[in-house]
Design a protein around this motif. Structure first.
Motif, PDB file in Angstrom:
ATOM      1  N   ALA A  68       0.832  -1.216   0.000  1.00 50.83           N
ATOM      2  CA  ALA A  68       0.000   0.000   0.000  1.00 50.83           C
ATOM      3  C   ALA A  68       0.859   1.255   0.000  1.00 50.83           C
ATOM      4  N   GLN A  69       1.960   1.241   0.758  1.00 48.83           N
ATOM      5  CA  GLN A  69       2.836   2.402   0.840  1.00 48.83           C
ATOM      6  C   GLN A  69       3.580   2.645  -0.467  1.00 48.83           C
ATOM      7  N   LEU A  70       3.833   1.578  -1.226  1.00 43.20           N
ATOM      8  CA  LEU A  70       4.474   1.752  -2.536  1.00 43.20           C
ATOM      9  C   LEU A  70       3.606   2.599  -3.456  1.00 43.20           C
ATOM     10  N   GLY A  71       2.297   2.498  -3.278  1.00 42.90           N
ATOM     11  CA  GLY A  71       1.381   3.241  -4.139  1.00 42.90           C
ATOM     12  C   GLY A  71       1.432   4.732  -3.928  1.00 42.90           C
ATOM     13  N   LYS A  72       2.150   5.202  -2.898  1.00 43.18           N
ATOM     14  CA  LYS A  72       2.229   6.630  -2.622  1.00 43.18           C
ATOM     15  C   LYS A  72       3.227   7.346  -3.521  1.00 43.18           C
ATOM     16  N   GLY A  73       4.118   6.591  -4.168  1.00 40.37           N
ATOM     17  CA  GLY A  73       5.181   7.204  -4.947  1.00 40.37           C
ATOM     18  C   GLY A  73       4.689   7.771  -6.254  1.00 40.37           C
ATOM     19  N   SER A  74       5.578   8.558  -6.897  1.00 43.07           N
ATOM     20  CA  SER A  74       5.236   9.082  -8.215  1.00 43.07           C
ATOM     21  C   SER A  74       5.352   7.943  -9.217  1.00 43.07           C
ATOM     22  N   GLY A  75       4.284   7.701  -9.952  1.00 40.63           N
ATOM     23  CA  GLY A  75       4.071   6.519 -10.773  1.00 40.63           C
ATOM     24  C   GLY A  75       5.237   5.967 -11.558  1.00 40.63           C
ATOM     25  N   LYS A  76       5.752   6.715 -12.546  1.00 43.09           N
ATOM     26  CA  LYS A  76       6.756   6.174 -13.456  1.00 43.09           C
ATOM     27  C   LYS A  76       8.049   5.842 -12.722  1.00 43.09           C
ATOM     28  N   LEU A 147      -4.298  -8.854  -1.441  1.00 45.27           N
ATOM     29  CA  LEU A 147      -5.618  -8.287  -1.707  1.00 45.27           C
ATOM     30  C   LEU A 147      -5.772  -6.915  -1.049  1.00 45.27           C
ATOM     31  N   PHE A 148      -5.471  -6.845   0.248  1.00 44.57           N
ATOM     32  CA  PHE A 148      -5.628  -5.576   0.955  1.00 44.57           C
ATOM     33  C   PHE A 148      -4.540  -4.570   0.567  1.00 44.57           C
ATOM     34  N   GLY A 149      -3.304  -5.043   0.350  1.00 41.41           N
ATOM     35  CA  GLY A 149      -2.223  -4.138  -0.025  1.00 41.41           C
ATOM     36  C   GLY A 149      -2.470  -3.455  -1.344  1.00 41.41           C
ATOM     37  N   ILE A 150      -2.818  -4.245  -2.367  1.00 40.15           N
ATOM     38  CA  ILE A 150      -3.100  -3.686  -3.694  1.00 40.15           C
ATOM     39  C   ILE A 150      -4.360  -2.823  -3.654  1.00 40.15           C
ATOM     40  N   GLY A 151      -5.367  -3.298  -2.904  1.00 41.17           N
ATOM     41  CA  GLY A 151      -6.611  -2.540  -2.791  1.00 41.17           C
ATOM     42  C   GLY A 151      -6.396  -1.184  -2.150  1.00 41.17           C
ATOM     43  N   MET A 152      -5.643  -1.129  -1.059  1.00 39.44           N
ATOM     44  CA  MET A 152      -5.385   0.146  -0.384  1.00 39.44           C
ATOM     45  C   MET A 152      -4.566   1.082  -1.264  1.00 39.44           C
ATOM     46  N   ALA A 153      -3.616   0.509  -2.030  1.00 48.18           N
ATOM     47  CA  ALA A 153      -2.807   1.344  -2.927  1.00 48.18           C
ATOM     48  C   ALA A 153      -3.656   1.934  -4.044  1.00 48.18           C
ATOM     49  N   SER A 154      -4.584   1.118  -4.583  1.00 46.04           N
ATOM     50  CA  SER A 154      -5.375   1.563  -5.728  1.00 46.04           C
ATOM     51  C   SER A 154      -6.390   2.649  -5.366  1.00 46.04           C
ATOM     52  N   ILE A 155      -6.923   2.603  -4.140  1.00 41.22           N
ATOM     53  CA  ILE A 155      -7.931   3.610  -3.754  1.00 41.22           C
ATOM     54  C   ILE A 155      -7.326   4.758  -2.941  1.00 41.22           C
ATOM     55  N   GLY A 156      -5.994   4.664  -2.688  1.00 45.18           N
ATOM     56  CA  GLY A 156      -5.361   5.697  -1.875  1.00 45.18           C
ATOM     57  C   GLY A 156      -5.940   5.741  -0.474  1.00 45.18           C
ATOM     58  N   SER A 157      -6.019   4.580   0.148  1.00 37.48           N
ATOM     59  CA  SER A 157      -6.701   4.451   1.440  1.00 37.48           C
ATOM     60  C   SER A 157      -6.153   5.407   2.500  1.00 37.48           C
TER      61      SER A 157
END
Length: 392
Positions: A68-76, A147-157
Motif C-alpha cells: 500500500a505504501q508503494l502506491g504513494k510514490g510518483s508513478g513512473k 488483496l488488501f495491499g493492492i486494494g489500499m494502494a489503488s484507492i489511496g486508502s
C-alpha cells in the motif's frame, strides 16, 4: 556506560554454552542430562508453536502496508525503481542457488548420512504437547496481504492503511520484545540436542563453510551491481564502491537498512546520481531491495536441506526466490526481520520442520549484518541505474 551484547553475540554465546553443556552433562549423570535436554525441548516446542502461530500475522503485517505504501510514490519513477530492485533481488537469489548447489553438496553430502533435525528431535522429546494452531494458512495470509495491499494502494486508502500500519507496529513489537530476545534460548536448546546426539560437529563445519561462501557471494554481487552501474554512468566501479563503503560499514553495526538510510542517502548523492532520484529511491530500496538477504536465505536454506538429506531442485527454488522478493517487503528494522518474514515460505514451499527452521534462523542470524550491509550498499548501484535509465 552500559556494555550490551548484541543479538549475534548472544547467539554465539548460546551455541558455545550448548556445545559445552551438551558434552559435559552426560559425563556427570546420564539421567540428569536427558532431563535437561527434555526441558529445553519443551521450551523449543512452545517457542516453535508460538512462532508458527505468529507467521501468518507477520506476513499480513509486513506485506499489506508495504504494498500500500508503494502506491504513494510518483508513478513512473516508482515503477522503474521497483523493477530494478526486484530484478536485482531475484538475480541474487538465482546466483546464490547456482553457486550453493555447485559447492555445498561436495562437502555436506559426504559428511551427513542422517537427518540432523530428525536426530535432534528424537534425542529430546518435550514433557508435554501444546497445540498452537495458526489462525490461517500461509497461502491464505499471502492472498489476504496482496488483496488488501493492492486494494489500499489503488484507492489511496486513508482509513484502512493507518490500521494496517499500526498492526505492523504491533507485530514488530512482538518480534523485537518476544521472539528476538528468546531466539538465543531456542537456538541453545537446538544445539544442546544436537551436541547430545553427536551431530553438532557436522553442523558447525557446515556453518563455517556456508559463512565463507556467503561473504564471497555478497562481494561478487556488489561487484556485478557496480560494474553495471559504472558502465551505465560511465564512472569507475571501484570509485563508486569506495564512495558507498561508509554505508556498508554503518549497516554492519546497525543491522538495519532503515537505520542506515541517512548514510546511504548521503553517499549515494556523492556517486553523481541526481538528488531527485536518490531522495526517492534510497528510502524505497531500504524496504524492497534485499539482494544480500536473499543470497543469505537461499544459501542457508540449501545448507539446511542438504544437512537433513533432503533434495534441492531449481523447480522448487525458483518460485521460492520469486516469493522471497515480495515477502520481505517492509521487513522490520530489527535484526532478523528478513528471515522472520521468510519463515512461512520455508515451511510451506520448502517443507522445513520446526527444528530445520531453528537451524535456519541460527545460520541466517550469524550472517545478518553482512546481508544488510550488502543490501544498502547495493542500493547505491541500483539508484545510479535508475537515474541513468530515467534520463534516457
Amino acid at each position: 556506560m552500559k556494555f550490551r551484547i548484541g543479538l549475534i553475540g548472544r547467539i554465539i554465546i548460546a551455541i558455545a554454552l550448548a556445545v559445552g553443556l551438551g558434552l559435559l552433562l552426560p559425563a556427570i549423570h546420564e539421567g540428569f542430562a536427558n532431563w535437561v535436554v527434555r526441558l529445553f525441548a519443551t521450551f523449543n516446542m512452545l517457542f516453535g508453536g508460538f512462532l508458527n502461530f505468529v507467521v501468518p500475522l507477520i506476513i499480513i503485517g509486513f506485506i499489506a502496508p508495504g504494498i500500500a505504501q508503494l502506491g504513494k510514490g510518483s508513478g513512473k519513477l516508482l515503477g522503474i525503481a521497483t523493477v530494478f530492485a526486484y530484478a536485482s533481488t531475484i538475480f541474487a537469489g538465482i546466483m546464490a542457488f547456482v553457486v550453493a548447489t555447485a559447492i555445498l553438496p561436495n562437502f555436506i553430502g559426504s559428511a551427513t548420512d542422517t537427518s540432523v533435525a530428525e536426530a535432534a528431535r528424537e534425542a529430546g522429546t518435550a514433557f508435554f504437547d501444546l497445540e498452537m494452531p495458526p489462525v490461517m494458512g500461509i497461502m491464505t495470509a499471502l492472498l489476504i496481504a496482496f488483496l488488501f495491499g493492492i486494494g489500499m494502494a489503488s484507492i489511496g486508502s486513508k482509513t484502512m492503511l493507518p490500521v494496517f500500519e499500526e498492526f505492523q507496529l504491533i507485530i514488530e513489537k512482538v518480534i523485537s520484545f518476544v521472539i528476538i530476545p528468546l531466539l538465543p534460548v531456542h537456538i541453545f536448546g537446538i544445539f544442546l540436542n544436537m551436541t547430545y546426539t553427536g551431530e553438532v560437529g557436522k553442523v558447525l563445519s557446515v556453518f563455517a563453510l556456508v559463512f565463507v561462501m556467503i561473504i564471497i557471494l555478497h562481494l561478487l554481487m556488489l561487484t556485478i551491481q557496480y560494474t553495471v552501474a559504472g558502465a551505465m554512468s560511465k564512472r569507475n566501479p571501484l570509485f563508486l564502491m569506495k564512495t558507498m563503503a561508509p554505508a556498508y560499514f554503518t549497516a554492519l553495526g546497525t543491522q538495519s537498512s532503515a537505520a542506515t538510510i541517512p548514510v546511504t542517502l548521503r553517499q549515494a548523492r556523492k556517486t553523481g546520481a541526481s538528488e531527485k532520484v536518490t531522495d526517492f529511491t534510497i528510502p524505497l530500496f531500504a524496504t524492497i531491495h534485499l539482494s544480500g538477504s536473499t543470497i543469505t536465505l537461499v544459501s542457508c536454506s540449501i545448507g539446511v536441506l542438504l544437512m537433513n538429506g533432503l533434495p534441492v531442485s531449481f523447480a522448487e527454488y525458483l518460485p521460492f526466490i520469486l516469493m522471497l522478493g515480495v515477502t520481505m517487503i517492509a521487513a522490520p528494522g530489527v535484526p532478523g526481520g528478513a528471515v522472520m518474514a521468510a519463515v512461512g515460505l520455508l515451511s510451506s514451499m520448502l517443507g522445513f520442520s520446526e527444528a530445520m527452521v531453528a537451524l535456519m534462523i541460527a545460520l541466517y542470524m550469524a550472517q545478518d549484518s553482512f546481508g544488510t550491509a550488502t543490501n544498502v550498499t547495493g542500493d547505491g548501484a541500483i539508484a545510479i541505474m535508475v537515474d541513468k535509465f530515467t534520463k534516457k
